[in-house]
Scaffold this motif. Sequence first.
Motif, PDB file in Angstrom:
ATOM      1  N   ALA A  81       0.818  -1.212   0.000  1.00  0.00           N
ATOM      2  CA  ALA A  81       0.000   0.000   0.000  1.00  0.00           C
ATOM      3  C   ALA A  81       0.852   1.262   0.000  1.00  0.00           C
ATOM      4  CB  ALA A  81      -0.932   0.008   1.207  1.00  0.00           C
ATOM      5  N   THR A  82       1.943   1.258   0.751  1.00  0.00           N
ATOM      6  CA  THR A  82       2.822   2.424   0.804  1.00  0.00           C
ATOM      7  C   THR A  82       4.268   1.963   0.702  1.00  0.00           C
ATOM      8  OG1 THR A  82       3.270   2.520   3.196  1.00  0.00           O
ATOM      9  CG2 THR A  82       1.162   3.427   2.440  1.00  0.00           C
ATOM     10  N   LEU A  83       5.142   2.890   0.294  1.00  0.00           N
ATOM     11  CA  LEU A  83       6.523   2.488   0.054  1.00  0.00           C
ATOM     12  C   LEU A  83       7.450   3.695   0.012  1.00  0.00           C
ATOM     13  CD1 LEU A  83       8.144  -0.134  -0.660  1.00  0.00           C
ATOM     14  CD2 LEU A  83       7.816   0.476  -3.057  1.00  0.00           C
ATOM     15  N   ASN A  84       8.622   3.529   0.606  1.00  0.00           N
ATOM     16  CA  ASN A  84       9.714   4.464   0.378  1.00  0.00           C
ATOM     17  C   ASN A  84      10.378   4.090  -0.937  1.00  0.00           C
ATOM     18  OD1 ASN A  84      10.349   6.366   2.763  1.00  0.00           O
ATOM     19  ND2 ASN A  84       9.963   4.416   3.798  1.00  0.00           N
ATOM     20  N   ILE A  85      10.759   5.079  -1.741  1.00  0.00           N
ATOM     21  CA  ILE A  85      11.440   4.813  -3.008  1.00  0.00           C
ATOM     22  C   ILE A  85      12.677   5.694  -3.090  1.00  0.00           C
ATOM     23  CG2 ILE A  85       9.299   4.169  -4.173  1.00  0.00           C
ATOM     24  CD1 ILE A  85       9.298   6.927  -5.494  1.00  0.00           C
ATOM     25  N   PRO A  86      13.627   5.358  -3.950  1.00  0.00           N
ATOM     26  CA  PRO A  86      14.828   6.196  -4.066  1.00  0.00           C
ATOM     27  C   PRO A  86      14.466   7.631  -4.469  1.00  0.00           C
ATOM     28  CG  PRO A  86      15.164   4.077  -5.141  1.00  0.00           C
ATOM     29  CD  PRO A  86      13.709   4.144  -4.790  1.00  0.00           C
ATOM     30  N   ASP A  87      15.227   8.592  -3.946  1.00  0.00           N
ATOM     31  CA  ASP A  87      15.035   9.990  -4.337  1.00  0.00           C
ATOM     32  C   ASP A  87      15.293  10.139  -5.837  1.00  0.00           C
ATOM     33  OD1 ASP A  87      14.628  10.453  -1.660  1.00  0.00           O
ATOM     34  OD2 ASP A  87      16.624  11.289  -1.308  1.00  0.00           O
ATOM     35  N   VAL A  88      14.585  11.064  -6.449  1.00  0.00           N
ATOM     36  CA  VAL A  88      14.712  11.290  -7.893  1.00  0.00           C
ATOM     37  C   VAL A  88      15.005  12.764  -8.162  1.00  0.00           C
ATOM     38  CG1 VAL A  88      13.519  11.221 -10.121  1.00  0.00           C
ATOM     39  CG2 VAL A  88      13.131   9.406  -8.449  1.00  0.00           C
ATOM     40  N   GLU A  89      15.923  13.023  -9.088  1.00  0.00           N
ATOM     41  CA  GLU A  89      16.214  14.401  -9.498  1.00  0.00           C
ATOM     42  C   GLU A  89      16.169  14.489 -11.019  1.00  0.00           C
ATOM     43  OE1 GLU A  89      19.448  17.993  -8.738  1.00  0.00           O
ATOM     44  OE2 GLU A  89      19.617  16.096  -7.650  1.00  0.00           O
ATOM     45  N   LEU A  90      15.283  15.346 -11.523  1.00  0.00           N
ATOM     46  CA  LEU A  90      15.127  15.555 -12.957  1.00  0.00           C
ATOM     47  C   LEU A  90      15.087  17.042 -13.257  1.00  0.00           C
ATOM     48  CD1 LEU A  90      12.364  12.892 -13.791  1.00  0.00           C
ATOM     49  CD2 LEU A  90      14.780  12.756 -14.389  1.00  0.00           C
ATOM     50  N   ALA A  91      15.921  17.458 -14.219  1.00  0.00           N
ATOM     51  CA  ALA A  91      15.953  18.860 -14.650  1.00  0.00           C
ATOM     52  C   ALA A  91      16.129  19.811 -13.469  1.00  0.00           C
ATOM     53  CB  ALA A  91      14.681  19.201 -15.420  1.00  0.00           C
ATOM     54  N   GLY A  92      16.957  19.399 -12.509  1.00  0.00           N
ATOM     55  CA  GLY A  92      17.251  20.253 -11.374  1.00  0.00           C
ATOM     56  C   GLY A  92      16.213  20.238 -10.274  1.00  0.00           C
ATOM     57  N   VAL A  93      15.172  19.437 -10.456  1.00  0.00           N
ATOM     58  CA  VAL A  93      14.122  19.331  -9.432  1.00  0.00           C
ATOM     59  C   VAL A  93      14.258  17.999  -8.720  1.00  0.00           C
ATOM     60  CG1 VAL A  93      11.653  19.292  -8.977  1.00  0.00           C
ATOM     61  CG2 VAL A  93      12.565  20.775 -10.776  1.00  0.00           C
ATOM     62  N   LYS A  94      14.373  18.047  -7.393  1.00  0.00           N
ATOM     63  CA  LYS A  94      14.540  16.826  -6.611  1.00  0.00           C
ATOM     64  C   LYS A  94      13.244  16.435  -5.918  1.00  0.00           C
ATOM     65  CE  LYS A  94      17.327  14.638  -2.991  1.00  0.00           C
ATOM     66  NZ  LYS A  94      18.438  14.793  -2.018  1.00  0.00           N
ATOM     67  N   GLN A  95      12.881  15.181  -6.056  1.00  0.00           N
ATOM     68  CA  GLN A  95      11.714  14.622  -5.370  1.00  0.00           C
ATOM     69  C   GLN A  95      12.207  13.651  -4.306  1.00  0.00           C
ATOM     70  OE1 GLN A  95       8.193  15.017  -5.646  1.00  0.00           O
ATOM     71  NE2 GLN A  95       8.270  13.757  -3.797  1.00  0.00           N
ATOM     72  N   THR A  96      11.933  13.975  -3.044  1.00  0.00           N
ATOM     73  CA  THR A  96      12.350  13.111  -1.951  1.00  0.00           C
ATOM     74  C   THR A  96      11.396  11.921  -1.858  1.00  0.00           C
ATOM     75  OG1 THR A  96      13.256  14.974  -0.722  1.00  0.00           O
ATOM     76  CG2 THR A  96      12.813  12.962   0.525  1.00  0.00           C
ATOM     77  N   GLY A  97      11.943  10.728  -2.006  1.00  0.00           N
ATOM     78  CA  GLY A  97      11.109   9.539  -1.980  1.00  0.00           C
ATOM     79  C   GLY A  97      11.263   8.711  -0.728  1.00  0.00           C
ATOM     80  N   THR A  98      12.283   9.052   0.087  1.00  0.00           N
ATOM     81  CA  THR A  98      12.577   8.243   1.272  1.00  0.00           C
ATOM     82  C   THR A  98      12.692   9.118   2.514  1.00  0.00           C
ATOM     83  OG1 THR A  98      13.785   6.610  -0.047  1.00  0.00           O
ATOM     84  CG2 THR A  98      14.219   6.634   2.319  1.00  0.00           C
ATOM     85  N   LEU A  99      12.091   8.675   3.596  1.00  0.00           N
ATOM     86  CA  LEU A  99      12.246   9.326   4.896  1.00  0.00           C
ATOM     87  C   LEU A  99      12.377   8.238   5.941  1.00  0.00           C
ATOM     88  CD1 LEU A  99      12.340  11.919   6.566  1.00  0.00           C
ATOM     89  CD2 LEU A  99       9.851  11.768   6.804  1.00  0.00           C
ATOM     90  N   SER A 100      13.546   8.154   6.547  1.00  0.00           N
ATOM     91  CA  SER A 100      13.835   7.111   7.528  1.00  0.00           C
ATOM     92  C   SER A 100      12.809   7.124   8.661  1.00  0.00           C
ATOM     93  CB  SER A 100      15.245   7.321   8.095  1.00  0.00           C
ATOM     94  OG  SER A 100      15.541   6.356   9.086  1.00  0.00           O
ATOM     95  N   GLY A 101      12.393   5.932   9.065  1.00  0.00           N
ATOM     96  CA  GLY A 101      11.437   5.799  10.155  1.00  0.00           C
ATOM     97  C   GLY A 101       9.991   5.787   9.700  1.00  0.00           C
ATOM     98  N   THR A 102       9.773   6.065   8.402  1.00  0.00           N
ATOM     99  CA  THR A 102       8.418   6.038   7.856  1.00  0.00           C
ATOM    100  C   THR A 102       8.266   4.853   6.908  1.00  0.00           C
ATOM    101  OG1 THR A 102       8.767   7.302   5.792  1.00  0.00           O
ATOM    102  CG2 THR A 102       8.531   8.563   7.837  1.00  0.00           C
ATOM    103  N   VAL A 103       7.037   4.634   6.440  1.00  0.00           N
ATOM    104  CA  VAL A 103       6.787   3.592   5.440  1.00  0.00           C
ATOM    105  C   VAL A 103       6.515   4.223   4.079  1.00  0.00           C
ATOM    106  CG1 VAL A 103       6.012   1.854   7.082  1.00  0.00           C
ATOM    107  CG2 VAL A 103       4.345   3.469   6.126  1.00  0.00           C
ATOM    108  N   GLY A 104       6.941   5.481   3.925  1.00  0.00           N
ATOM    109  CA  GLY A 104       6.880   6.142   2.633  1.00  0.00           C
ATOM    110  C   GLY A 104       5.543   6.751   2.292  1.00  0.00           C
TER     111      GLY A 104
END
Length: 344
Positions: free
Chosen positions: A136-159
């Motif tokens: 249902a929920t998931l942490n995923i690797p952070d992604v950076e495209l065209a200088g914009v970063k999307q945080t996909g992971t936060l320790s201690g959470t289930v994403g």
Amino acid sequence: LSHHIILSNLDACRMVFQPNRTDCICGVLPFFHSFGYTATLWFPLLSGLSTVYCPNPLDSSKVGEAAGKRKATLLFATPAFLLNYARRVREKDFEHLRIVVTGAEKLPHRIAKLFDDKFGITPLEGYGATELSPIATLNIPDVELAGVKQTGTLSGTVGHPLPGVAVQVIDPDTLEPLPVGARGLLLIKGPNVMLGYLNNPAKTAEVIKDGWYNTGDIASLNKSGFITIHDRLSRFSKIAGEMIPHLAIENELKRGVESVENNLIVTAVPDVKRGEKLIVLFTDAAGNANSLQQTMTASDIPNLWKPLPSSYYKVDAIPMLGSGKVDLKGVKNLALHRVGEEGS
């Protein structure tokens, strides 16, 4: 679970994992467990991925050998399995891993760090249930495209919720939605939610209302949409009118324990005076009752949360299921047995 429901979960997983034909899954989860059934059987089969299977997930040397030989890039495992691999698998056997996903139970920070320190990859914690097919929920690797970063992971959470999945946190008593950061009952809605329990409409109606599945878990949602699971509602004890989380007590006790094994757990048994009585079951690896009591005494958690000195029981092992999860029913029965022995 219908074919459509399972396929919807697979489609969502493909969106976040973005697998390619060079990927190889190291399959260690049993197929009788929904996580293994979906993630290591149907996911590779319908995504065109190769898979190397290891019948015994506890045979770390065989798992490492298979992963190294086939250059496995994806690994789905429980925290208990990851601990074994961090201790016994050679670094070079896991050198090709690009994604490691763990679920079925909470990922302790110490296990995540141990795995990352050895293999250079951080396990990504997710959350689900068989009724949710199961992810249902998931942490995923952070992604950076065209200088914009999307945080996909936060320790201690289930994403974050998977694509197409909605979540909300409500008050367990009033059933009203709670604000960001507040702890409450987690509800989930989406194409991954089961049709119902087979031939049991009454039980189905208890957990699914207006399409929302009641997970029975206490969670909170932060302003960035990351979800933190605090414990099962069933793993709270109501003492003196206050809901006391067993997991929070366990975390405090483990601060004074060097081992990262499943060496202690908190449960509760009925108590005539207070309704429930907190019980701590521990093994040799956790130390002794006196040291655990000292850790609890030094803790700044509320005194009501602290188990009584007479509530610590040494056991040979913490009951576990074949899936690698703690057997909570077995834990409860063991606690009742030990308390009963003392009272007889």
